[in-house]
Design a protein around this motif. Structure first.
Motif, PDB file in Angstrom:
ATOM      1  N   VAL A 136      -4.316   5.784  -0.525  1.00 60.63           N
ATOM      2  CA  VAL A 136      -4.868   6.733  -1.131  1.00 60.63           C
ATOM      3  C   VAL A 136      -3.952   7.675  -1.836  1.00 60.63           C
ATOM      4  O   VAL A 136      -3.073   8.078  -1.332  1.00 60.63           O
ATOM      5  N   TYR A 137      -4.537   8.013  -3.060  1.00 61.95           N
ATOM      6  CA  TYR A 137      -3.487   8.998  -3.598  1.00 61.95           C
ATOM      7  C   TYR A 137      -4.276  10.314  -3.896  1.00 61.95           C
ATOM      8  O   TYR A 137      -5.482  10.787  -3.748  1.00 61.95           O
ATOM      9  N   ASP A 138      -3.490  11.175  -2.905  1.00 61.00           N
ATOM     10  CA  ASP A 138      -3.914  12.574  -2.433  1.00 61.00           C
ATOM     11  C   ASP A 138      -3.383  13.750  -3.635  1.00 61.00           C
ATOM     12  O   ASP A 138      -2.156  14.037  -3.643  1.00 61.00           O
ATOM     13  N   LYS A 139      -4.174  13.851  -4.440  1.00 55.84           N
ATOM     14  CA  LYS A 139      -3.704  14.773  -5.779  1.00 55.84           C
ATOM     15  C   LYS A 139      -3.350  16.260  -5.073  1.00 55.84           C
ATOM     16  O   LYS A 139      -2.407  16.966  -5.778  1.00 55.84           O
ATOM     17  N   ASP A 148      -1.976   3.321   8.417  1.00 53.74           N
ATOM     18  CA  ASP A 148      -2.508   4.641   8.160  1.00 53.74           C
ATOM     19  C   ASP A 148      -3.554   4.280   7.419  1.00 53.74           C
ATOM     20  O   ASP A 148      -3.632   3.740   6.292  1.00 53.74           O
ATOM     21  N   PRO A 149      -5.044   4.985   7.850  1.00 52.61           N
ATOM     22  CA  PRO A 149      -6.272   4.701   6.764  1.00 52.61           C
ATOM     23  C   PRO A 149      -5.989   5.383   5.647  1.00 52.61           C
ATOM     24  O   PRO A 149      -6.716   4.702   4.649  1.00 52.61           O
ATOM     25  N   ALA A 161      -2.931  -4.772   1.344  1.00 48.93           N
ATOM     26  CA  ALA A 161      -4.184  -5.074   2.171  1.00 48.93           C
ATOM     27  C   ALA A 161      -5.249  -5.265   1.116  1.00 48.93           C
ATOM     28  O   ALA A 161      -5.787  -4.513   0.435  1.00 48.93           O
ATOM     29  N   GLY A 162      -5.698  -7.003   1.104  1.00 51.26           N
ATOM     30  CA  GLY A 162      -6.585  -6.917   0.237  1.00 51.26           C
ATOM     31  C   GLY A 162      -5.986  -6.831  -1.205  1.00 51.26           C
ATOM     32  O   GLY A 162      -4.852  -7.419  -1.656  1.00 51.26           O
ATOM     33  N   PHE A 199      -2.023   1.424  -5.730  1.00 55.92           N
ATOM     34  CA  PHE A 199      -3.139   0.855  -6.332  1.00 55.92           C
ATOM     35  C   PHE A 199      -4.024   0.918  -5.419  1.00 55.92           C
ATOM     36  O   PHE A 199      -4.535   0.327  -4.293  1.00 55.92           O
ATOM     37  N   ASP A 200      -5.163   1.774  -5.561  1.00 54.28           N
ATOM     38  CA  ASP A 200      -6.537   1.962  -4.484  1.00 54.28           C
ATOM     39  C   ASP A 200      -7.447   0.896  -4.820  1.00 54.28           C
ATOM     40  O   ASP A 200      -8.453   1.236  -4.091  1.00 54.28           O
TER      41      ASP A 200
END
Length: 215
Positions: free
Chosen positions: A201-204, A196-197, A72-73, A87-88
């Motif tokens: 996102v990387y959730d550590k 999913d929003p 997305a983008g 890649f965020d």
């Protein structure tokens, strides 16, 4: 297979230097096809690819693994085997569940991030481009486009197979100077889905027991 996955997914391609720069040659017909596809993908809110990733040596694929890719983008998420790459928009997170390792890095000018459609934009500066006629891919008549590096980057050439009527990529073949071959065959394509929003996102907190290395 894991070694080749690391090269393509985790290692990214670093462009080497040369003592001279050749004049870039881009065939007009090939350029229009690539630009039309790029515009088509860029017009979508998001895209999804299910693909087969093949690898081997001496021009022959010896093993194939399934993969999925969301974008997305400029953000994306890629999964192949036990490897996930996110890649965020700022950093690249390479997550290996088998080895319980996470590598974090910021892309730079010499880094080409892995993507089934990466060459649609990188060709403008890095490759000579020629139209190589028609080929059939899974029963679909495809336009074949050859990319040859202008400067040494470890690659001999790349073939892109394109469905020009739908303005979509069908297959990518990448041949290395070391005789390695990597192939991405698109098996399914979707666009403008409700994602999913937290897709990119990387959730550590999910990787507390992993070895994390920041480059």
């Amino acid at each position: 297979m894991k070694k080749i996955i690391s090269k393509v997914v985790l290692g990214v391609f670093v462009v080497g230097s040369m003592s001279f720069v050749e004049a870039q040659k881009i065939d007009a017909k090939a350029k229009k096809i690539l630009d039309d596809i790029t515009a088509n993908y860029n017009s979508k809110k998001n895209s999804y690819f299910k693909f087969a990733f093949g690898s081997g040596t001496n021009g022959a694929v010896s093993k194939t693994e399934p993969g999925i890719y969301y974008s997305a983008g400029d953000k994306y998420k890629l999964k192949i085997m036990e490897t996930e790459q996110i890649f965020d928009g700022n950093k690249i997170y390479n997550i290996n569940t088998e080895d319980m390792e996470v590598t974090v890095a910021k892309p730079n000018a010499n880094t080409a991030m892995f993507s089934p459609i990466n060459y649609l934009t990188s060709y403008r500066n890095d490759y000579n481009v020629s139209y190589s006629g028609k080929k059939t891919v899974d029963g679909v008549s495809a336009d074949l486009i050859k990319l040859t590096p202008v400067k040494a980057n470890g690659l001999k050439y790349i073939y892109l197979y394109v469905d020009s009527s739908k303005k979509q990529m069908l297959k990518l073949e990448q041949f290395g100077n070391n005789k390695d071959i990597s192939v991405i065959s698109i098996k399914e394509y979707k666009e403008n889905q409700q994602l999913d929003p937290n897709m990119f996102v990387y959730d550590k907190n999910k990787y507390k027991n992993y070895l994390v290395t920041e480059l």
